[in-house]
Every structure is written in C-alpha cells, then in structure tokens.
Design an enzyme around this catalytic site. Structure first.
Site, PDB file in Angstrom:
ATOM      1  CG  ASP A 154      -0.529   9.128  -8.261  1.00 38.52           C
ATOM      2  OD1 ASP A 154      -0.561   7.988  -7.769  1.00 38.52           O
ATOM      3  OD2 ASP A 154       0.329   9.971  -7.945  1.00 38.52           O
ATOM      4  CB  CYS A 162       1.935  -1.265   0.852  1.00 25.89           C
ATOM      5  SG  CYS A 162       2.090   0.531   0.811  1.00 25.89           S
ATOM      6  CG  ASP A 191      -1.814   0.149  -4.893  1.00 22.34           C
ATOM      7  OD1 ASP A 191      -1.405  -0.202  -3.765  1.00 22.34           O
ATOM      8  OD2 ASP A 191      -1.109   0.064  -5.921  1.00 22.34           O
ATOM      9  CG  PHE A 213      -3.813   6.364  -3.689  1.00 23.59           C
ATOM     10  CD1 PHE A 213      -3.342   7.550  -3.136  1.00 23.59           C
ATOM     11  CD2 PHE A 213      -4.982   5.817  -3.170  1.00 23.59           C
ATOM     12  CE1 PHE A 213      -4.011   8.174  -2.089  1.00 23.59           C
ATOM     13  CE2 PHE A 213      -5.655   6.429  -2.120  1.00 23.59           C
ATOM     14  CZ  PHE A 213      -5.168   7.615  -1.579  1.00 23.59           C
ATOM     15  NE  ARG A 215       0.606  -4.594 -11.326  1.00 25.67           N
ATOM     16  CZ  ARG A 215       1.606  -4.195 -10.549  1.00 25.67           C
ATOM     17  NH1 ARG A 215       1.410  -3.240  -9.668  1.00 25.67           N
ATOM     18  NH2 ARG A 215       2.802  -4.740 -10.648  1.00 25.67           N
TER      19      ARG A 215
END
Length: 398
Positions: free
Chosen positions: A250, A339, A299, A228, A212
């Site tokens: 989101d 991730c 993300d 996201f 970030r």
C-alpha cells in the site's frame, strides 16, 4: 407542506424504483419550505408520489423517504426504519461488526452507520438526514439495547467532500461522550484494531467481509501478493488460511503501520509482511525480476469517482489487471475488484478481458461476488450497487 411537482415525462428513476429526483426534473415547488425540509412529491398531473427532503443546493434536489401517501415523517416512522434495518442485518450477516444503515438501500437516504463491536460510526451526506441524525442514532441505540447490545460511544465521520456539494460543512468528532477511538474487532477469525477517527471512510471496509473469507480457500500453502492492502485485511485472511508467505502493498505509511500491528495481533508477523510502495510501480518491477505468485489480490480504491473520469479509470483497471496476471503462476489465481459505482459490471468485465488478452492469458471464473449483504443492493436504485468482485484461475494460452 410544500409540494414539488415533476415535469411531464420526468421522474423516470423515481418511477422505476429509485430514490432520487434531480433538479432538472422538477417543474415547480409550491408552498413554503427550507433546505433540508420535507416536501410532498407529485407527478405533473398531481398524482402523489410520496415524500422526501429537499435541498436547492444539491443537484439531487429531492431524496425520497417514503412513497406512501399521507405517511407522517415522525419519530415512529424513523423507529420503523431503524428496526427494519437492524432486523435485516440479524437475518443476513454476522452483526458483531456490520453496516447497520446503508442510506438509500435502507430508505434513510444519505446516512451510513457502521457498528464496530460496541462502537457506532455515523456518516451523514445529505442535509435533510443530517437534521435527523441525532434522533436516528438514539433510536438505533435503543433498538440495539433491546438485544443486549450497549453502545459504548458514537463517532461521526461526516468529513466527505460531497457534503460541500450539499451546502454543508464537513463534520468530524464524538456524538456524545468521548472514548478510545482505536476499536478492537474480530472478522472471519482475524483480529484488527480499527481507527474510527483517522482511518479511511468510517475506519474499516466492511463491504468486503465475505469476499475476504472467500479468498481463504485459495491461499493455503500459497505465495500471495495483496495489492492496495490498506490495513491488511485480505493479506491477513490469506495468512490465517495457511499461506506460506504473504506480501501486502500500500502507498500509505499509516495504513502499513496499522497492517503490521494487525499482523502481530494475529501472530502472523513472520508470514505476512507489508511494503509501503506504489502498486503501479511495484508490479512492473516484480515482472522484471521474474517474481511469481500463486495468488494475486487487487483491491484498489475507486478509480472512477464520476462519469467524466471513466476513460482514465478503464486504463487504470486494465493496467493493474494486466500486470497482476503476468505475476500469477500458470494455474494460479487472481482476485480482482472495482468499488466504483460508475464502473458498471459490464464495463469492468470487458476491461479485465482486455487485460487478459493483452497479457496472453485465459481466465477461468471461480466466483463472481458483490458487496456484503449488510450493504444491500436495492434493485432499480443504481447508487446502492457498486462493488464487483471476481476470482479467476489464470491459465496459459495453449
């Protein structure tokens, strides 16, 4: 003590530095034991391999605690593990908010503890460590107190589905006295309220802390799209860096409400706006409208939660990256990540390259990053490495 003996030729993960022994690698277990108890581990020829806790309900039959022959698994052993974990964080990260214990990578398999200011959030995902969690938490509180950190409260978020696979019930609630579970934190100069009770995982994704921070340099005077966004962390880092306008997207209404509150806390409500939309639907709609951004950030949650889901995950990552690239202005930037542990780095970069080819774009790599150092990667323990994060300049084909 009971002894788990490996089959001849098995234990390759363990012998190469890993922490797990699977059920099909064990020839026999001799002696009395109960699930969650400590066993000695030996190779097929009796050579001692260390100690771990066993669970016959789990495919991961033994999780190793030590490779040292004769090591006692007692309070002093756990104190050593906790001290080592904390000393490592003090050297490598801003400890105001950080992951203090990261399971196998801190040689306490199955246990995660996050520190949000003066609150700890614990997640126990294995039966053996679940039996030790209260003692480990007390030792951690004592260790932090030595550095003048008084822990106000501890909340347990052991509500993940994987506990069921270990033969355990999900657990959630206070470990000790109750407290306000909306916790104020500051990271990279951005203020947040973290909901440790109902937020995702432990309430906030600390693993992206320095990623970030890294995107801030791309966002000054930029028009930014953060996909996201969850509770708005990348969007707010863009805003505080001086972006002209930021749109965070989101599908969760709760996350969007929290993101909007976080924007107000930072005086960014006029610059950083949030939409409750499905990213997969919004990106093609933006493309049809001809919208363009200086920076697009992706993300997403883990699309591949098992090896069986990899094929569909590749399609998902390829689709969102292709759509995102088409929204980036010529010479603009794309930050993209995965991730998922099962989506390894080679497959992820291959997927992004395919997306670029299909979008008729050329990518110039700015940075290749991974998870924050408080989520250390233990070499040869593949389960500890999961986050791949890239920043690219998106160039037109000429």
């Amino acid at each position: 003590m009971a002894v788990a003996t490996l089959k001849k030729g098995e234990g390759r993960v363990l012998k190469s530095g890993g922490m797990w022994i699977f059920d099909n690698e064990i020839a026999s277990v001799s002696g009395d034991f109960e699930n969650g108890g400590i066993v000695d581990v030996c190779d097929f020829d009796g050579y001692p391999m260390g100690k771990g806790f066993i669970n016959k309900n789990s495919k991961i039959r033994v999780r190793m605690l030590t490779r040292k022959n004769g090591q006692q698994i007692d309070r002093e052993f756990l104190r050593m593990r906790v001290r080592d974990a904390w000393e490592y964080r003090k050297k490598t990260v801003d400890t105001a908010c950080c992951r203090v214990i990261f399971g196998e990578a801190d040689f306490l398999p199955g246990l995660v503890v996050d520190k949000f200011s003066d609150v700890l959030v614990a997640q126990s995902l294995a039966l053996g460590i679940d039996r030790m969690k209260y003692e480990i938490i007390e030792l951690l509180k004592d260790t932090l107190a030595e550095d003048g950190i008084c822990v106000r409260g501890v909340y347990e978020r052991s509500d993940a589905k994987v506990r069921v696979q270990e033969g355990m019930e999900r657990a959630k609630g206070f470990l000790g006295q109750a407290f306000d579970t909306n916790v104020e934190i500051t990271e990279n100069g951005v203020n947040y309220v973290v909901d440790v009770k109902d937020g995702q995982k432990t309430g906030f994704f600390l693993d992206q802390k320095y990623n970030r921070l890294a995107i801030q340099k791309l966002c000054k005077n930029a028009d930014v799209l953060d996909c996201f966004t969850h509770t708005g962390s990348f969007a707010l880092n863009a805003g505080i860096a001086g972006a002209k306008h930021v749109t965070g997207v989101d599908a969760s209404e709760l996350a969007i409400r929290q993101a909007q509150e976080n924007a107000k806390r930072n005086g960014l409500e006029d610059t950083v706006r949030f939409l409750c939309r499905d990213v997969f639907e919004l990106l093609p709609a933006y493309e049809k409208e001809g919208k363009k951004f200086d920076v697009v950030i992706l993300d997403p949650p883990a699309f591949a939660k098992s090896k069986n889901s990899l094929k569909n995950a590749v399609k998902g990552y390829r689709e969102i990256n292709l759509r995102a690239m088409k929204l980036v202005k010529p010479g603009g930037y794309l930050a993209t990540c995965s991730c998922s542990h099962f989506m390894d780095d080679a497959l992820f970069t291959k997927t992004v390259k395919q997306a670029a080819k299909n979008a008729h774009k050329r990518l110039r790599q700015v940075e290749c990053r991974t998870q924050s150092p408080d989520h250390p990667v233990l070499l040869d323990a593949d389960e500890s490495y999961y986050l791949k994060f890239y920043m690219f300049q998106v160039c037109e084909e000429k």
